[in-house]
Write an enzyme that holds these catalytic residues in place. Sequence first.
Site, short mmCIF file in Angstrom:
data_model
loop_
_atom_site.label_atom_id
_atom_site.label_comp_id
_atom_site.label_asym_id
_atom_site.label_seq_id
_atom_site.Cartn_x
_atom_site.Cartn_y
_atom_site.Cartn_z
NE ARG A 17 -4.12 -5.68 -7.20
CZ ARG A 17 -5.37 -5.59 -7.64
NH1 ARG A 17 -6.37 -6.01 -6.90
NH2 ARG A 17 -5.64 -5.09 -8.82
CG ASN A 35 -4.13 -2.67 -5.00
OD1 ASN A 35 -2.99 -3.11 -4.97
ND2 ASN A 35 -4.75 -2.39 -6.13
#
Length: 93
Positions: A17, A35
């Site tokens: 990320r 996520n």
Amino acid sequence: MVCHYLVKGRVQGVGFRWFVHQEAAEIGLRGWVRNTDQGHVEIVAAGKPEELAELKDALRKGSRGSRVDAVEEQELVESEGAQLGPFEIEGAW
């Protein structure tokens, strides 16, 4: 142009990320990354077609320590991008 990406592989717990955030911010995209409960990473990004193509190339390559098995892409309607601000990581805190 607004696109939704779903990245599958070993992409959680490896800084993916943060990698996406850095790449998207450098390109100048708006949107978010987070996520999923299924172990994937989901991205919504808005920008010019060539900027989104650059992001998709980065997603395929992945971050150090990650393994990208698939990048699923879906184009969204332009209005989906209206509420997107500077690129951010959702659920990171």
